[in-house]
Design a protein around this motif. Structure first.
Motif, short mmCIF file in Angstrom:
data_model
loop_
_atom_site.label_atom_id
_atom_site.label_comp_id
_atom_site.label_asym_id
_atom_site.label_seq_id
_atom_site.Cartn_x
_atom_site.Cartn_y
_atom_site.Cartn_z
N ARG A 10 0.85 -1.18 0.00
CA ARG A 10 0.00 0.00 0.00
C ARG A 10 0.89 1.24 0.00
NH1 ARG A 10 -4.15 0.88 4.95
NH2 ARG A 10 -2.21 1.10 6.12
N ILE A 11 0.52 2.20 -0.83
CA ILE A 11 1.20 3.49 -0.85
C ILE A 11 0.22 4.52 -0.32
CG2 ILE A 11 2.30 5.26 -2.27
CD1 ILE A 11 2.89 3.00 -4.33
N ARG A 12 0.64 5.22 0.71
CA ARG A 12 -0.16 6.31 1.27
C ARG A 12 0.67 7.59 1.17
NH1 ARG A 12 -1.27 6.64 6.43
NH2 ARG A 12 0.53 5.48 7.13
N GLN A 13 0.03 8.70 1.39
CA GLN A 13 0.72 9.97 1.30
C GLN A 13 0.30 10.87 2.46
OE1 GLN A 13 -0.41 12.24 -2.13
NE2 GLN A 13 1.39 13.54 -2.04
N ASP A 14 1.28 11.51 3.07
CA ASP A 14 0.95 12.57 4.01
C ASP A 14 1.42 13.88 3.37
OD1 ASP A 14 3.72 12.83 4.49
OD2 ASP A 14 3.64 11.80 6.41
N SER A 15 1.48 14.93 4.12
CA SER A 15 1.83 16.23 3.52
C SER A 15 3.30 16.36 3.17
CB SER A 15 1.41 17.36 4.45
OG SER A 15 2.03 17.21 5.70
N TYR A 16 4.13 15.39 3.56
CA TYR A 16 5.56 15.48 3.31
C TYR A 16 6.14 14.40 2.41
CZ TYR A 16 5.13 18.50 7.37
OH TYR A 16 4.74 19.49 8.24
N GLN A 17 5.50 13.23 2.34
CA GLN A 17 6.13 12.09 1.68
C GLN A 17 5.11 11.01 1.32
OE1 GLN A 17 8.43 11.43 5.09
NE2 GLN A 17 6.60 11.02 6.24
N PHE A 18 5.62 10.02 0.60
CA PHE A 18 4.84 8.81 0.32
C PHE A 18 5.31 7.75 1.30
CE2 PHE A 18 5.03 11.03 -3.75
CZ PHE A 18 3.68 11.08 -4.07
N ILE A 19 4.38 6.95 1.78
CA ILE A 19 4.68 5.91 2.76
C ILE A 19 4.35 4.56 2.14
CG2 ILE A 19 4.16 5.03 5.08
CD1 ILE A 19 3.00 8.04 5.47
N LEU A 20 5.32 3.67 2.10
CA LEU A 20 5.14 2.34 1.55
C LEU A 20 4.93 1.36 2.69
CD1 LEU A 20 5.18 0.30 -0.80
CD2 LEU A 20 7.66 0.19 -0.50
N GLU A 21 3.86 0.57 2.60
CA GLU A 21 3.55 -0.42 3.64
C GLU A 21 3.31 -1.79 3.01
OE1 GLU A 21 1.23 2.44 6.77
OE2 GLU A 21 0.11 1.71 5.05
N GLU A 22 3.54 -2.82 3.80
CA GLU A 22 3.30 -4.20 3.36
C GLU A 22 2.30 -4.85 4.31
OE1 GLU A 22 5.88 -8.11 2.09
OE2 GLU A 22 6.70 -6.81 3.63
N LEU A 23 1.37 -5.60 3.75
CA LEU A 23 0.37 -6.31 4.55
C LEU A 23 0.98 -7.61 5.06
CD1 LEU A 23 -2.55 -6.25 5.56
CD2 LEU A 23 -3.19 -7.49 3.49
N THR A 24 0.98 -7.78 6.37
CA THR A 24 1.52 -8.99 6.97
C THR A 24 0.51 -9.55 7.97
OG1 THR A 24 2.59 -7.79 8.78
CG2 THR A 24 3.90 -8.15 6.80
N VAL A 25 0.75 -10.76 8.38
CA VAL A 25 -0.07 -11.40 9.41
C VAL A 25 0.80 -11.51 10.66
CG1 VAL A 25 -1.32 -13.48 10.06
CG2 VAL A 25 -1.40 -12.67 7.71
N VAL A 26 0.26 -11.06 11.78
CA VAL A 26 1.00 -11.12 13.05
C VAL A 26 1.20 -12.59 13.41
CG1 VAL A 26 0.97 -10.51 15.49
CG2 VAL A 26 0.04 -8.91 13.80
N SER A 27 2.47 -12.99 13.52
CA SER A 27 2.78 -14.41 13.75
C SER A 27 3.34 -14.69 15.14
CB SER A 27 3.77 -14.90 12.69
OG SER A 27 4.96 -14.14 12.75
N LYS A 28 3.47 -13.66 15.94
CA LYS A 28 4.01 -13.85 17.28
C LYS A 28 2.93 -14.42 18.19
CE LYS A 28 6.33 -11.53 21.05
NZ LYS A 28 6.84 -10.26 21.57
#
Length: 92
Positions: A10-28
């Motif tokens: 997922r690419i999101r944007q705030d007022s300063y930059q683009f933020i790249l995120e990855e969808l993961t499953v919590v495995s702990k």
């Protein structure tokens, strides 16, 4: 703005930059969020082309690739997924 690529990034944007995120499953085990999906931040970028370059490298290095043809195929497939995601976002 929010662009989801292949349901995995997922690419999101705030007022300063683009933020790249990855969808993961919590495995702990023992975590209150065990088994739940969660977006984790992979990086902050000033330009979309930098994100795409980063993602291409990430996708290529995440698999065992033994030929240039496999690299080419992976780039083509991921490029199509990016194009589809950007076109869907543009259409909204």
């Amino acid at each position: 703005m929010e662009i989801v690529i292949d349901g995995k990034y997922r690419i999101r944007q705030d007022s300063y930059q683009f933020i790249l995120e990855e969808l993961t499953v919590v495995s702990k085990e023992g975590s209150k969020n065990f088994g739940q999906e969660k977006w984790i931040t992979l990086g902050f970028f000033t330009k979309i082309p930098h994100i795409i370059t980063f993602l291409m490298k990430l996708e290529i290095s995440s698999e065992t690739i033994s030929s240039f043809q496999q690299v080419s195929d992976k780039i083509d497939k991921f490029g199509e997924a990016c194009l589809k995601a950007f076109n869907q976002q543009k259409g909204e």
